[in-house]
Write an enzyme that holds these catalytic residues in place. Structure first.
Site, PDB file in Angstrom:
ATOM      1  N   TYR A 159      -6.936  41.271  31.819  1.00  0.00           N
ATOM      2  CA  TYR A 159      -5.839  41.514  32.757  1.00  0.00           C
ATOM      3  C   TYR A 159      -4.522  40.865  32.299  1.00  0.00           C
ATOM      4  CZ  TYR A 159      -9.570  42.887  36.041  1.00  0.00           C
ATOM      5  OH  TYR A 159     -10.640  43.508  36.658  1.00  0.00           O
ATOM      6  N   ASP A 160      -4.492  40.289  31.116  1.00  0.00           N
ATOM      7  CA  ASP A 160      -3.280  39.594  30.649  1.00  0.00           C
ATOM      8  C   ASP A 160      -1.995  40.433  30.751  1.00  0.00           C
ATOM      9  OD1 ASP A 160      -4.563  37.220  30.139  1.00  0.00           O
ATOM     10  OD2 ASP A 160      -4.713  37.516  27.977  1.00  0.00           O
ATOM     11  N   ASN A 192     -17.910  37.093  23.546  1.00  0.00           N
ATOM     12  CA  ASN A 192     -16.570  37.663  23.696  1.00  0.00           C
ATOM     13  C   ASN A 192     -15.653  37.016  22.644  1.00  0.00           C
ATOM     14  OD1 ASN A 192     -13.811  37.816  24.487  1.00  0.00           O
ATOM     15  ND2 ASN A 192     -14.409  38.303  26.592  1.00  0.00           N
ATOM     16  N   ASP A 250     -16.930  31.259  32.929  1.00  0.00           N
ATOM     17  CA  ASP A 250     -16.827  32.490  33.701  1.00  0.00           C
ATOM     18  C   ASP A 250     -15.453  32.468  34.360  1.00  0.00           C
ATOM     19  OD1 ASP A 250     -18.381  34.915  34.350  1.00  0.00           O
ATOM     20  OD2 ASP A 250     -17.917  34.339  36.393  1.00  0.00           O
ATOM     21  N   THR A 251     -14.834  33.635  34.410  1.00  0.00           N
ATOM     22  CA  THR A 251     -13.455  33.726  34.890  1.00  0.00           C
ATOM     23  C   THR A 251     -13.336  34.841  35.911  1.00  0.00           C
ATOM     24  OG1 THR A 251     -12.564  32.914  32.803  1.00  0.00           O
ATOM     25  CG2 THR A 251     -11.086  34.248  34.132  1.00  0.00           C
ATOM     26  N   ARG A 286      -8.179  29.033  31.365  1.00  0.00           N
ATOM     27  CA  ARG A 286      -9.200  28.637  30.379  1.00  0.00           C
ATOM     28  C   ARG A 286      -8.723  27.418  29.584  1.00  0.00           C
ATOM     29  NH1 ARG A 286      -9.751  33.010  28.525  1.00  0.00           N
ATOM     30  NH2 ARG A 286     -11.388  33.664  29.931  1.00  0.00           N
TER      31      ARG A 286
HETATM   32  P1  IMP Z   1     -15.885  36.998  32.320  1.00  0.00           P
HETATM   33  O1  IMP Z   1     -15.525  35.566  32.413  1.00  0.00           O
HETATM   34  O2  IMP Z   1     -16.223  37.366  30.895  1.00  0.00           O
HETATM   35  O3  IMP Z   1     -16.931  37.432  33.298  1.00  0.00           O
HETATM   36  O4  IMP Z   1     -14.549  37.788  32.610  1.00  0.00           O
HETATM   37  C1  IMP Z   1     -14.316  38.495  33.793  1.00  0.00           C
HETATM   38  C2  IMP Z   1     -13.207  39.498  33.606  1.00  0.00           C
HETATM   39  O5  IMP Z   1     -11.965  38.833  33.590  1.00  0.00           O
HETATM   40  C3  IMP Z   1     -13.253  40.363  32.355  1.00  0.00           C
HETATM   41  O6  IMP Z   1     -12.810  41.660  32.698  1.00  0.00           O
HETATM   42  C4  IMP Z   1     -12.285  39.733  31.425  1.00  0.00           C
HETATM   43  O7  IMP Z   1     -11.687  40.665  30.559  1.00  0.00           O
HETATM   44  C5  IMP Z   1     -11.274  39.156  32.399  1.00  0.00           C
HETATM   45  N1  IMP Z   1     -10.728  37.926  31.852  1.00  0.00           N
HETATM   46  C6  IMP Z   1     -11.404  36.789  31.555  1.00  0.00           C
HETATM   47  N2  IMP Z   1     -10.574  35.883  31.047  1.00  0.00           N
HETATM   48  C7  IMP Z   1      -9.347  36.467  31.015  1.00  0.00           C
HETATM   49  C8  IMP Z   1      -8.074  36.019  30.568  1.00  0.00           C
HETATM   50  O8  IMP Z   1      -7.901  34.908  30.060  1.00  0.00           O
HETATM   51  N3  IMP Z   1      -7.071  36.898  30.705  1.00  0.00           N
HETATM   52  C9  IMP Z   1      -7.216  38.137  31.240  1.00  0.00           C
HETATM   53  N4  IMP Z   1      -8.387  38.609  31.654  1.00  0.00           N
HETATM   54  C10 IMP Z   1      -9.444  37.775  31.538  1.00  0.00           C
END
Ligand code: IMP
Length: 199
Positions: free
Chosen positions: A150-151, A9, A68-69, A177
């Site tokens: 989702y920012d 990413n 992971d977020t 993060r």
């Molecule tokens: P993952 O960590 O790549 O699995 O992210 C999970 C989801 O959360 C994805 O749809 C990302 O676009 C969103 N996401 C992850 N980090 C952020 C962030 O810092 N801001 C907004 N959306 C986020």
């Protein structure tokens, strides 16, 4: 120090590069010939971060970390949470996810939410977890073009603007993060000062 960040990413890579600073050279899975999607099949953020780091470590044998977020919305019982990436369905875009979230919260007064990031680090074969969170609320409409995901609908507590209306430095200073990466960086720096383990 060279270390692999197990992500493909580009937005995350830029944010983490910016937050860690120039002492760290971040390598990507792609640069090491890992072009397939890195699996994330678990139902917790921690387990997914570990799965991604273990996958890349298994393929390379090199020190690496993965993040992971999840976005956890109080009125939705913590959803979309670990399913944030595919909230609107497999292969959906960020805009689809945001649209689904705004529809789910249509007419809902309690808009409290938090972003939570877990970083899993594998260093010399040992595993470590770092966490960062930011509390805030989901706005009624999107605002801003910076950031990703989702920012545009997340306004951190005490702020007037969404994460998508902030520069990368501003976002990193308060974000989930950014906090997790600072924990990782402090750990790596402290570890570099250790002469050797005793006992
Ligand atoms: P993952 O960590 O790549 O699995 O992210 C999970 C989801 O959360 C994805 O749809 C990302 O676009 C969103 N996401 C992850 N980090 C952020 C962030 O810092 N801001 C907004 N959306 C986020």
């Amino acid at each position: 120090m060279k270390i692999i960040f197990a992500t493909n990413n580009r937005n995350k890579l830029e944010e983490v590069r910016h937050a860690l600073g120039s002492e760290y050279e971040l390598l990507t899975p792609r640069e090491l010939g890992i072009v397939e999607e890195i699996p994330e099949e678990h139902d917790t953020i921690e387990a997914n971060a570990l799965q991604k780091a273990r996958y890349v470590y298994g393929r390379t044998g090199l020190d690496c970390f993965a993040d992971d977020t999840g976005l956890e919305v109080a009125a939705l019982g913590g959803a979309p949470g670990v399913y944030s990436a595919r909230y609107a369905g497999a292969g959906c875009s960020a805009a689809d996810n945001v649209a689904k979230l705004l529809a789910a919260l249509d007419g809902v007064g309690d808009r409290r939410a938090q972003f939570r990031t877990v970083i899993a680090l594998i260093l010399d074969g040992h595993e470590y977890l770092f966490e960062g969170r930011v509390m805030g609320e989901i706005t009624l409409v999107t605002a801003g073009d910076e950031g990703f995901g989702y920012d545009p609908v997340f306004r951190p507590e005490g702020r007037q603007e969404t994460l998508a209306q902030m520069s990368m430095s501003e976002k990193n200073a308060i974000s989930h993060r950014g906090q997790a990466v600072r924990g990782l960086a402090e750990f790596l720096i402290a570890r570099a000062c250790v002469i050797r383990p005793i006992g």
